[in-house]
Scaffold this active site. Structure first.
Site, PDB file in Angstrom:
ATOM      1  N   GLY A  35       0.807  -1.166   0.570  1.00 36.15           N
ATOM      2  CA  GLY A  35       0.158   0.239   0.428  1.00 36.15           C
ATOM      3  C   GLY A  35       0.947   1.012   0.212  1.00 36.15           C
ATOM      4  CG  ASP A  57      -4.853  -1.442 -15.025  1.00 37.46           C
ATOM      5  OD1 ASP A  57      -4.275  -2.951 -15.525  1.00 37.46           O
ATOM      6  OD2 ASP A  57      -3.555  -1.654 -13.863  1.00 37.46           O
ATOM      7  CG  ASN A  58      -1.796   0.988 -15.633  1.00 40.35           C
ATOM      8  OD1 ASN A  58      -2.371   1.515 -14.745  1.00 40.35           O
ATOM      9  ND2 ASN A  58      -0.834   0.677 -15.563  1.00 40.35           N
TER      10      ASN A  58
HETATM   11  P1  AMP Z   1       0.453  -0.589 -11.601  1.00 40.42           P
HETATM   12  O1  AMP Z   1       1.191  -1.004 -12.326  1.00 40.42           O
HETATM   13  O2  AMP Z   1       1.211   0.743 -10.513  1.00 40.42           O
HETATM   14  O3  AMP Z   1      -0.537   0.333 -12.628  1.00 40.42           O
HETATM   15  O4  AMP Z   1      -0.417  -0.918 -10.608  1.00 40.42           O
HETATM   16  C1  AMP Z   1      -1.679  -1.911 -10.375  1.00 40.42           C
HETATM   17  C2  AMP Z   1      -1.881  -2.610  -9.777  1.00 40.42           C
HETATM   18  O5  AMP Z   1      -1.292  -3.152  -8.790  1.00 40.42           O
HETATM   19  C3  AMP Z   1      -2.760  -1.399  -9.135  1.00 40.42           C
HETATM   20  O6  AMP Z   1      -4.208  -2.650  -8.405  1.00 40.42           O
HETATM   21  C4  AMP Z   1      -2.537  -1.111  -8.029  1.00 40.42           C
HETATM   22  O7  AMP Z   1      -3.386  -0.289  -6.742  1.00 40.42           O
HETATM   23  C5  AMP Z   1      -1.690  -2.513  -7.130  1.00 40.42           C
HETATM   24  N1  AMP Z   1       0.442  -1.533  -7.128  1.00 40.42           N
HETATM   25  C6  AMP Z   1       0.670  -1.103  -7.181  1.00 40.42           C
HETATM   26  N2  AMP Z   1       1.656  -0.846  -6.140  1.00 40.42           N
HETATM   27  C7  AMP Z   1       1.303  -1.240  -5.183  1.00 40.42           C
HETATM   28  C8  AMP Z   1       1.624  -1.449  -3.940  1.00 40.42           C
HETATM   29  N3  AMP Z   1       3.047  -0.633  -3.156  1.00 40.42           N
HETATM   30  N4  AMP Z   1       0.049  -1.897  -2.744  1.00 40.42           N
HETATM   31  C9  AMP Z   1      -0.438  -2.875  -3.316  1.00 40.42           C
HETATM   32  N5  AMP Z   1      -0.895  -2.414  -4.646  1.00 40.42           N
HETATM   33  C10 AMP Z   1       0.011  -1.710  -5.624  1.00 40.42           C
HETATM   34 MG    MG Z   2      -2.353   1.121 -12.897  1.00 40.70          MG
END
Ligand code: AMP
Ligand code: MG
Length: 499
Positions: free
Chosen positions: A130, A256-257
């Protein structure tokens, strides 16, 4: 003191997303942090958002931007979504470390989300902690603000704080939280989450929500959901064309991005390229080059198709007809992208009329740059100083090419084309400087300021870089070093998502 601050209502929240109901999010408060400390506040953006930071005590600012203090009116939540990650469908993702505090109405009457990224565990954190580390927070701050200054739709950065707590990645790093501002955080993946459940009611609610918020004009046509698809397609065609024109590589264009608002979102392993290369990949996790520079336009179409699939039941009750209608829109995309891209490239070359030969002229420059490992940004900025007649100034541009003669050959064609426009050199050069930046957030510069912040606690280089990048189209005497390409030993070959 804190209570007094909140009484002043420094941030007036007006939350619409919560009204969608609890299927769309989990109510969750940021997890307090030990010793919050302000790294950066974006006073200009705050003013645009109608947020008066000056009335708040410095200690209170750190409490607010770390999530330790929740201001009245905020209704913190984590949004749920699904998504295709590198082509693989993940049925539930959601905000795993981002918490939406609420929305504000900015000075132009736009609703803007205020979100803390790195604010602690949520029900969607999966294996994550988180949290966010200082390096990636500074990266996102620098690059998102640079994109905005370049004129590219993007989420913004309102502030960054350190938490006083460590985060554990490959090594122990200082923890930090970014305050992200967006026109909206609904993603293609948000639609995918409800489509998977065949929850047509939720899909309709969500579509109506994004229409109200981002595309109100579509309400006027007989099939608003089809029109929504067309508008989303159009915004993303334009967005990716703009990325291509500054050499930006997003790096994780998962569904999702992909923000339905049409903003660039989720700055992870993104990067600007130095030497031009269509196949360029920086992200350490993009092994197949799925999100390579040159693949970005078709990947946007792939993502749009996934989005279109989710709203088929809204587009038409008869499935075959819905597919046909959606297909027609998606098939327009390549042409729409091409139009945005070519018109932007014409401006970059100082061409103001359209000729059928222009595409070949642009392509020929790009091919020559690729073969000769020319720096993308320096080449286009260099062209802004060239006259219709060859001068000494040509030497600095041809010097960017391994084989200067290859540039000379191209320049002959370009000058012939310029001659058909009949504009003065000065007028054209002034216009060209408005679309060909001198300053981009080059990887080695970003890396350098992160090192200074993380290793030495020195934030002065970060502040300086942010300032330079706020005026990317201006010549900034004395700051030439920020425009230069990296020396061989400074070249950054890989970037990391840092999660
Ligand atoms: P992202 O690659 O940043 O788009 O993240 C992909 C998914 O992983 C999303 O659902 C984020 O909320 C989750 N996520 C990324 N980093 C963390 C983290 N440090 N703790 C919890 N969830 C994460
Ligand atoms: Mg993301």
């Amino acid at each position: 003191m804190l209570i007094e601050t909140s009484k002043k209502n420094a941030i007036c929240f007006d939350n619409s997303f919560v009204l969608l109901g609890s299927r769309f999010y989990a109510s969750v408060k940021p997890t307090p942090v030990e010793r919050p400390c302000i790294v950066k506040l974006n006073y200009g953006l705050a003013r645009d958002l109608g947020i008066d930071l000056e009335v708040i005590e410095p200690e209170a600012l750190a409490e607010i931007f770390s999530g330790n203090q929740i201001l009245p009116g905020a209704e913190p939540l984590a949004m749920v979504y699904a998504g295709h990650q590198f082509g693989q469908f993940v049925p539930q993702l959601g905000d795993g470390r981002a918490i939406l505090l609420g929305e504000v109405i900015d000075n132009s009457s736009f609703r803007r989300d205020i979100q803390l990224k790195g604010a602690g565990l949520t029900p969607f954190s999966r294996q994550g902690d988180g949290r966010a580390a200082l390096g990636p927070v500074l990266r996102e701050y620098i690059i998102s603000e640079a994109m905005h200054a370049l004129g590219i739709p993007t989420t913004r950065s309102l502030g960054a704080v350190t938490t006083g707590e460590p985060v554990y990645r490959e090594k122990v790093l200082p923890g930090a939280i970014l305050t992200r501002v967006a026109l909206g955080h609904v993603r293609a993946g948000t639609f995918q989450y409800f489509a998977l459940q065949r929850d047509e009611k939720a899909l309709t609610q969500l579509a109506d929500y994004v229409i109200d918020r981002h595309y109100p004009v579509v309400k006027k046509v007989p099939n608003p959901y089809l029109k929504l698809l067309e508008e989303v397609m159009d915004r993303h065609a334009r967005l990716v064309a703009q990325w291509m024109q500054v050499g930006f590589i997003h790096g994780v264009m998962n569904t999702d991005n992909m923000a339905i608002s049409g903003e660039t979102i989720d700055y992870g392993p993104c990067a600007f390229m130095d030497t031009f290369d269509q196949t360029k990949v920086f992200s350490s996790i993009d092994h197949m080059g799925r999100y390579a520079y040159g693949n970005q336009p078709p990947i946007v179409q792939w993502n749009l198709t996934r989005f279109a699939e989710t709203i088929l039941p809204l587009i038409d009750k008869i499935p075959d007809r819905a597919v046909d209608l959606a297909k027609e829109v998606i098939e327009v995309y390549p042409e729409r992208f091409q139009d945005y891209w070519l018109s932007g490239m014409r401006r970059k070359l100082g061409l103001f009329t359209s000729e059928s030969e222009d595409e070949a002229l642009v392509q020929s420059l790009l091919d020559t740059m690729q073969e000769n490992e020319a720096d993308f940004t320096l080449t286009f900025r260099g062209l802004c100083s060239l006259n219709r007649a060859r001068t000494q100034a040509d030497d600095s541009v041809r010097g960017l090419f391994a084989d200067g003669a290859a540039f000379d050959q191209w320049a002959v064609r370009w000058r012939q084309r310029l001659a058909s426009e009949g504009r003065s050199d000065l007028e054209r050069q002034t216009d060209m400087r408005c679309v060909n930046p001198a300053f981009i957030p080059r990887n080695h510069l970003v890396e350098r300021v992160i090192r200074a912040a993380e290793d030495d606690g020195n934030l002065a280089p970060f502040d300086e870089l942010v300032n330079v990048l706020a005026a990317p189209y201006e010549d900034q005497p004395g700051r030439e070093r920020f425009a230069s390409s990296p020396r061989p030993e400074e070249v950054v070959k890989q970037t990391f998502c840092g999660t």
